[in-house]
Design a protein around this motif. Structure first.
Motif, PDB file in Angstrom:
ATOM      1  N   ASP A   1       0.567  -1.169  -0.482  1.00 46.76           N
ATOM      2  CA  ASP A   1       0.127   0.220   0.067  1.00 46.76           C
ATOM      3  C   ASP A   1       0.764   1.500   0.065  1.00 46.76           C
ATOM      4  N   GLY A   2       1.737   1.091  -0.454  1.00 44.43           N
ATOM      5  CA  GLY A   2       3.252   2.433  -0.182  1.00 44.43           C
ATOM      6  C   GLY A   2       3.380   2.982   1.110  1.00 44.43           C
ATOM      7  N   ARG A   3       2.626   2.433   2.415  1.00 41.44           N
ATOM      8  CA  ARG A   3       3.500   2.653   3.533  1.00 41.44           C
ATOM      9  C   ARG A   3       4.859   2.751   3.290  1.00 41.44           C
ATOM     10  N   MET A   4       5.800   1.668   3.272  1.00 40.07           N
ATOM     11  CA  MET A   4       7.514   1.515   3.462  1.00 40.07           C
ATOM     12  C   MET A   4       7.961   2.336   2.433  1.00 40.07           C
ATOM     13  N   ALA A   5       7.512   2.684   1.075  1.00 35.55           N
ATOM     14  CA  ALA A   5       8.401   3.305   0.755  1.00 35.55           C
ATOM     15  C   ALA A   5       8.298   4.862   0.568  1.00 35.55           C
ATOM     16  N   LYS A   6       7.228   4.888   1.494  1.00 34.13           N
ATOM     17  CA  LYS A   6       6.841   6.649   2.354  1.00 34.13           C
ATOM     18  C   LYS A   6       8.378   6.907   3.565  1.00 34.13           C
ATOM     19  N   LEU A   7       8.095   5.547   3.871  1.00 37.79           N
ATOM     20  CA  LEU A   7       9.257   5.195   5.436  1.00 37.79           C
ATOM     21  C   LEU A   7      10.581   5.867   5.013  1.00 37.79           C
ATOM     22  N   GLN A   8      10.955   4.939   3.568  1.00 37.69           N
ATOM     23  CA  GLN A   8      11.873   4.416   3.205  1.00 37.69           C
ATOM     24  C   GLN A   8      12.596   6.208   2.273  1.00 37.69           C
ATOM     25  N   GLU A   9      11.985   6.810   1.389  1.00 39.99           N
ATOM     26  CA  GLU A   9      11.873   8.021   1.477  1.00 39.99           C
ATOM     27  C   GLU A   9      12.029   9.519   2.526  1.00 39.99           C
ATOM     28  N   LYS A  10      11.544   9.047   3.220  1.00 39.65           N
ATOM     29  CA  LYS A  10      11.727   9.996   4.362  1.00 39.65           C
ATOM     30  C   LYS A  10      13.238   9.632   5.161  1.00 39.65           C
ATOM     31  N   TRP A  11      13.399   8.218   5.333  1.00 44.88           N
ATOM     32  CA  TRP A  11      14.911   7.992   5.988  1.00 44.88           C
ATOM     33  C   TRP A  11      16.107   8.073   4.790  1.00 44.88           C
ATOM     34  N   PHE A  12      15.586   7.977   3.538  1.00 44.54           N
ATOM     35  CA  PHE A  12      16.843   7.587   3.278  1.00 44.54           C
ATOM     36  C   PHE A  12      17.132   8.164   1.978  1.00 44.54           C
ATOM     37  N   GLY A  13      16.316   9.397   1.480  1.00 48.95           N
ATOM     38  CA  GLY A  13      16.496   9.946   0.719  1.00 48.95           C
ATOM     39  C   GLY A  13      16.214   9.356  -0.735  1.00 48.95           C
ATOM     40  N   THR A  14      15.454   7.382  -0.813  1.00 49.43           N
ATOM     41  CA  THR A  14      15.302   7.352  -1.878  1.00 49.43           C
ATOM     42  C   THR A  14      14.629   5.696  -1.425  1.00 49.43           C
ATOM     43  N   THR A  15      13.952   5.005  -2.174  1.00 51.44           N
ATOM     44  CA  THR A  15      12.972   3.651  -2.347  1.00 51.44           C
ATOM     45  C   THR A  15      14.265   2.974  -2.744  1.00 51.44           C
ATOM     46  N   PHE A  16      13.723   1.409  -2.428  1.00 45.54           N
ATOM     47  CA  PHE A  16      14.493   0.710  -2.728  1.00 45.54           C
ATOM     48  C   PHE A  16      14.089  -0.745  -3.113  1.00 45.54           C
ATOM     49  N   ASP A  17      14.178  -1.236  -4.378  1.00 48.95           N
ATOM     50  CA  ASP A  17      13.924  -2.738  -4.523  1.00 48.95           C
ATOM     51  C   ASP A  17      14.059  -3.994  -3.875  1.00 48.95           C
ATOM     52  N   MET A  18      13.145  -4.181  -3.406  1.00 49.18           N
ATOM     53  CA  MET A  18      13.311  -5.607  -2.603  1.00 49.18           C
ATOM     54  C   MET A  18      12.197  -7.129  -3.131  1.00 49.18           C
ATOM     55  N   PRO A  19      13.282  -7.943  -2.556  1.00 50.23           N
ATOM     56  CA  PRO A  19      11.874  -9.106  -2.756  1.00 50.23           C
ATOM     57  C   PRO A  19      11.484  -9.114  -1.681  1.00 50.23           C
ATOM     58  N   ASP A  20      10.444  -9.652  -2.049  1.00 54.10           N
ATOM     59  CA  ASP A  20       9.452  -9.785  -0.452  1.00 54.10           C
ATOM     60  C   ASP A  20      10.198 -11.291  -0.069  1.00 54.10           C
ATOM     61  N   TYR A  21      10.841 -12.102   0.242  1.00 54.92           N
ATOM     62  CA  TYR A  21      11.468 -13.370   0.775  1.00 54.92           C
ATOM     63  C   TYR A  21      12.722 -13.150   0.346  1.00 54.92           C
ATOM     64  N   VAL A  22      14.033 -13.321   1.473  1.00 54.72           N
ATOM     65  CA  VAL A  22      14.991 -13.481   1.099  1.00 54.72           C
ATOM     66  C   VAL A  22      15.517 -14.600   0.972  1.00 54.72           C
ATOM     67  N   THR A  23      15.357 -15.837   0.540  1.00 53.16           N
ATOM     68  CA  THR A  23      15.630 -17.459   0.871  1.00 53.16           C
ATOM     69  C   THR A  23      16.572 -18.204   0.267  1.00 53.16           C
ATOM     70  N   ASP A  24      18.075 -17.227  -0.143  1.00 50.21           N
ATOM     71  CA  ASP A  24      19.236 -18.126  -0.326  1.00 50.21           C
ATOM     72  C   ASP A  24      20.088 -16.339  -0.777  1.00 50.21           C
ATOM     73  N   PRO A  25      20.589 -15.824   0.015  1.00 43.34           N
ATOM     74  CA  PRO A  25      21.230 -15.090   0.077  1.00 43.34           C
ATOM     75  C   PRO A  25      22.699 -15.240   0.059  1.00 43.34           C
ATOM     76  N   ASN A  26      23.074 -13.611  -1.078  1.00 42.39           N
ATOM     77  CA  ASN A  26      24.172 -13.565  -1.249  1.00 42.39           C
ATOM     78  C   ASN A  26      25.478 -13.658  -0.402  1.00 42.39           C
ATOM     79  N   ILE A  27      25.307 -14.112   0.670  1.00 39.90           N
ATOM     80  CA  ILE A  27      26.361 -13.816   1.493  1.00 39.90           C
ATOM     81  C   ILE A  27      26.451 -14.856   2.684  1.00 39.90           C
TER      82      ILE A  27
END
Length: 274
Positions: free
Chosen positions: A248-274
């Motif tokens: 519903d956009g609440r997370m993007a609004k908070l990211q914009e407020k605190w980071f000045g940008t938004t992030f493309d993120m998966p719903d879940y991380v099942t196989d981390p890169n590290i």
């Protein structure tokens, strides 16, 4: 005498059984019955979690306020140095960690992570006038990061690929201490996640700069919870709310407020890169 011994043993077994049953109680039911969600965190990880003019603030505070509101419970914050936060979770001092923490393969063996809430790729914060323009420029120079963090591990791994290693890799209990040493000239760069150092540099551009590109492997931040089956219901509920906030956009609004940008993120991380 035997009856007395048997009675004592039976009583001890009953007590132990009751204790184990209490430990195995469904975490979501327990939180809802108590009306309180206990959240462990450190307050030296801006802009996620920090103290500003005596007030606890940051992205985590606003996200967990939304979670608590959706659950219909109150929040109880328990603050520790980062080195004590994950052990505190395992000891049962709180229900979930705000942190957040970088989602790694090793950590996923011990904790259940929430749906990602921000990017966590590691980069360098340098003093504004230092001759560090690329990550490789830290060769032969003193640098630092947070003790026990995924950021420190990536810095160490990156340093091992350089022709000449940094002259010193200092470990800090809190990143605020590393930023203070950087500002004072005792080290020349700090390795931390890009959202964190971008925020720090924006607050004091005359003192700090972000070194690009980020040198770390693309990773994400999530909120760690207990991995035991009785905690699945609580983490499921937290994920349900986080996914709704993304939708519903609440997370993007908070990211914009605190980071000045938004992030493309998966719903879940099942196989981390590290």
């Amino acid at each position: 005498m035997r009856k007395q011994i048997f009675a004592a043993l039976a009583g001890a077994a009953l007590t132990l059984g009751s204790a184990l049953a209490a430990q195995a109680e469904d975490a979501l039911a327990r939180v809802m019955d108590a009306g309180v969600l206990k959240v462990g965190t450190e307050t030296a990880f801006a802009p996620f979690d920090y103290i500003d003019a005596g007030t606890h603030t940051g992205l985590n505070v606003e996200v967990f306020e939304e979670i608590a509101k959706e659950m219909g419970v109150k929040l109880e914050w328990i603050t520790l140095d980062w080195t004590g936060v994950l052990p505190g979770l395992e000891a049962g001092r709180f229900d979930v960690v705000a942190g957040p923490a970088t989602i790694t393969k090793e950590r996923m063996e011990r904790y259940r992570f929430s749906s990602p809430i921000a990017e966590a790729t590691v980069a360098l914060l340098a003093c504004a006038k230092c001759e560090i323009e690329t990550p490789e420029d830290i060769a032969g120079k003193p640098v630092g990061s947070g003790t026990g963090t995924a950021q420190l591990k990536q810095l160490q791994d990156f340093a091992a690929t350089l022709p000449a290693p940094p002259s010193d890799i200092k470990e800090y209990v809190s990143f605020n201490e590393s930023y203070a040493d950087l500002a004072a000239g005792r080290i020349e760069a700090v390795a931390n996640s890009l959202p964190n150092i971008a925020f720090v540099a924006s607050q004091r551009p005359e003192v700090f700069k972000v070194v690009k590109p980020a040198f770390g492997t693309p990773t994400y931040f999530g909120y760690p919870g207990r991995i035991e089956p009785e905690y699945a219901s609580l983490m499921d509920k937290i994920d349900e709310i986080l996914l709704a906030m993304k939708e519903d956009g609440r997370m993007a609004k908070l990211q914009e407020k605190w980071f000045g940008t938004t992030f493309d993120m998966p719903d879940y991380v099942t196989d981390p890169n590290i």
